[in-house]
Design a protein around this motif. Structure first.
Motif, mmCIF file in Angstrom:
data_model
loop_
_atom_site.group_PDB
_atom_site.id
_atom_site.type_symbol
_atom_site.label_atom_id
_atom_site.label_comp_id
_atom_site.label_asym_id
_atom_site.label_seq_id
_atom_site.Cartn_x
_atom_site.Cartn_y
_atom_site.Cartn_z
ATOM 1 N N ASN A 1 37.612 7.690 -21.623
ATOM 2 C CA ASN A 1 38.890 6.933 -20.875
ATOM 3 C C ASN A 1 40.037 7.974 -20.903
ATOM 4 O OD1 ASN A 1 37.662 4.322 -20.260
ATOM 5 N ND2 ASN A 1 36.638 3.743 -21.928
ATOM 6 N N SER B 1 43.891 7.400 -20.569
ATOM 7 C CA SER B 1 44.713 6.003 -20.052
ATOM 8 C C SER B 1 45.674 6.735 -20.893
ATOM 9 C CB SER B 1 44.259 5.009 -20.951
ATOM 10 O OG SER B 1 44.769 5.661 -22.403
ATOM 11 N N ARG C 1 36.565 -5.542 -14.593
ATOM 12 C CA ARG C 1 36.942 -3.969 -15.772
ATOM 13 C C ARG C 1 37.245 -3.242 -14.907
ATOM 14 N NH1 ARG C 1 35.656 -3.000 -21.097
ATOM 15 N NH2 ARG C 1 35.075 -0.674 -20.433
ATOM 16 N N LEU C 2 36.236 -3.246 -14.144
ATOM 17 C CA LEU C 2 36.237 -2.145 -13.168
ATOM 18 C C LEU C 2 37.246 -1.933 -11.534
ATOM 19 C CD1 LEU C 2 32.422 -1.332 -11.933
ATOM 20 C CD2 LEU C 2 33.546 -0.484 -13.524
ATOM 21 N N GLN D 1 40.125 -3.686 -11.951
ATOM 22 C CA GLN D 1 41.169 -2.441 -13.515
ATOM 23 C C GLN D 1 41.199 -1.150 -12.648
ATOM 24 O OE1 GLN D 1 43.827 -4.230 -14.199
ATOM 25 N NE2 GLN D 1 44.701 -2.736 -14.519
ATOM 26 N N GLN D 2 40.234 -1.191 -13.870
ATOM 27 C CA GLN D 2 40.238 0.840 -13.299
ATOM 28 C C GLN D 2 40.407 1.597 -12.058
ATOM 29 O OE1 GLN D 2 36.512 1.988 -15.195
ATOM 30 N NE2 GLN D 2 37.093 0.808 -17.821
ATOM 31 N N ALA E 1 31.628 8.841 -12.631
ATOM 32 C CA ALA E 1 33.382 7.456 -12.070
ATOM 33 C C ALA E 1 32.095 5.973 -12.398
ATOM 34 C CB ALA E 1 34.210 7.281 -11.057
ATOM 35 N N GLU F 1 43.935 1.765 -11.696
ATOM 36 C CA GLU F 1 44.563 2.355 -12.006
ATOM 37 C C GLU F 1 44.710 3.891 -12.008
ATOM 38 O OE1 GLU F 1 44.642 -0.194 -16.605
ATOM 39 O OE2 GLU F 1 42.672 1.106 -15.925
ATOM 40 N N TRP F 2 43.095 4.111 -11.201
ATOM 41 C CA TRP F 2 42.723 5.367 -11.176
ATOM 42 C C TRP F 2 43.529 5.445 -9.928
ATOM 43 C CZ3 TRP F 2 38.554 7.703 -12.711
ATOM 44 C CH2 TRP F 2 37.415 8.649 -12.516
ATOM 45 N N ALA G 1 44.934 5.881 -15.385
ATOM 46 C CA ALA G 1 44.646 6.134 -16.507
ATOM 47 C C ALA G 1 42.886 6.273 -15.158
ATOM 48 C CB ALA G 1 44.204 4.829 -16.701
ATOM 49 N N TYR G 2 41.909 6.940 -16.188
ATOM 50 C CA TYR G 2 40.675 7.643 -15.455
ATOM 51 C C TYR G 2 39.785 7.008 -16.065
ATOM 52 C CZ TYR G 2 44.040 9.890 -12.768
ATOM 53 O OH TYR G 2 45.101 10.184 -11.963
ATOM 54 N N GLY G 3 38.317 6.613 -16.135
ATOM 55 C CA GLY G 3 37.508 5.709 -16.863
ATOM 56 C C GLY G 3 36.104 6.317 -16.210
#
Length: 202
Positions: free
Chosen positions: A97, A99, A66-67, A69-70, A26, A73-74, A79-81
């Motif tokens: 990604n 998603s 962005r982080l 938001q990730q 991550a 989502e995580w 979603a997983y970035g």
């Protein structure tokens, strides 16, 4: 300090996924300078394959948003970035990604990826995609991993084929890429395909 890397990588608590030549983890705020530099160097190379870049796309504040938001989502399991690094030099080379995670009767997700221009064509993304499959099918317990690429993106099509994805058809005006709605070829890798890969490797 906000750190995306503090969020566990999976239900088993992994913080790193290892491939043969790369590893994935991550991202964190500490990665921003290297990420921004690589994306800037690769701008002309990446733009034809990606959604339109915002004016502040490489700025620190944009990266922080962005982080955050990730992380949301995580934690929601949506979603997983992941960033991709060279295993021997710990150098950022790209990202993957996962998603649009769907549960219920679908048990599926979509995968997208990018590679910095200096590292393209060296088999690193093939290694990274293969490495992430246990996370998808064993940790997340998904049934299907989907991918889409532009019909003329021969390198991406080759990566998907090497990993074991099967082409399933054409979706018209599927995604808005570089300011235009573009047709995409659809690919998928099923849990059964992953099991066959494991048997072949074993």
């Amino acid at each position: 300090m906000f750190r995306f890397a503090d969020v566990p990588l999976s239900l088993s608590g992994m913080t790193r996924i290892s491939g043969k030549r790369v590893y994935l983890r991550a991202p964190s705020m500490e990665d921003w300078p290297e990420w921004a530099e690589l994306r800037a160097r690769s701008r002309t190379f990446l733009i034809p394959w990606e959604p339109t870049w915002p004016d502040d796309s490489l700025g620190r504040d944009h990266y922080r948003r962005r982080l955050r938001q990730q992380v949301r989502e995580w934690r929601a399991g949506e979603a997983y970035g992941l960033f991709v690094f060279l295993a021997d030099r710990r150098r950022l080379v790209g990202g993957i990604n996962l998603s649009n995670v769907r549960r219920g009767v679908a048990q599926a997700a979509s995968v997208g990826y990018w590679m910095g221009q200096p590292y393209a064509g060296q088999g690193l993304m093939t290694d990274a995609l293969r490495a992430v499959l246990p996370f998808v099918f064993d940790d997340l317990r998904l049934h299907r991993l989907e991918a889409a690429c532009l019909p003329h993106n021969e390198p991406s099509k080759a990566v998907l084929a090497k990993v074991g994805f099967h082409e399933e058809g054409l979706a018209r005006q599927y995604l808005r890429i570089n300011g235009h709605w573009a047709d995409h070829l659809l690919f998928a890798l099923l849990r059964a395909d992953y099991d066959a890969i494991l048997r072949a490797d074993g």
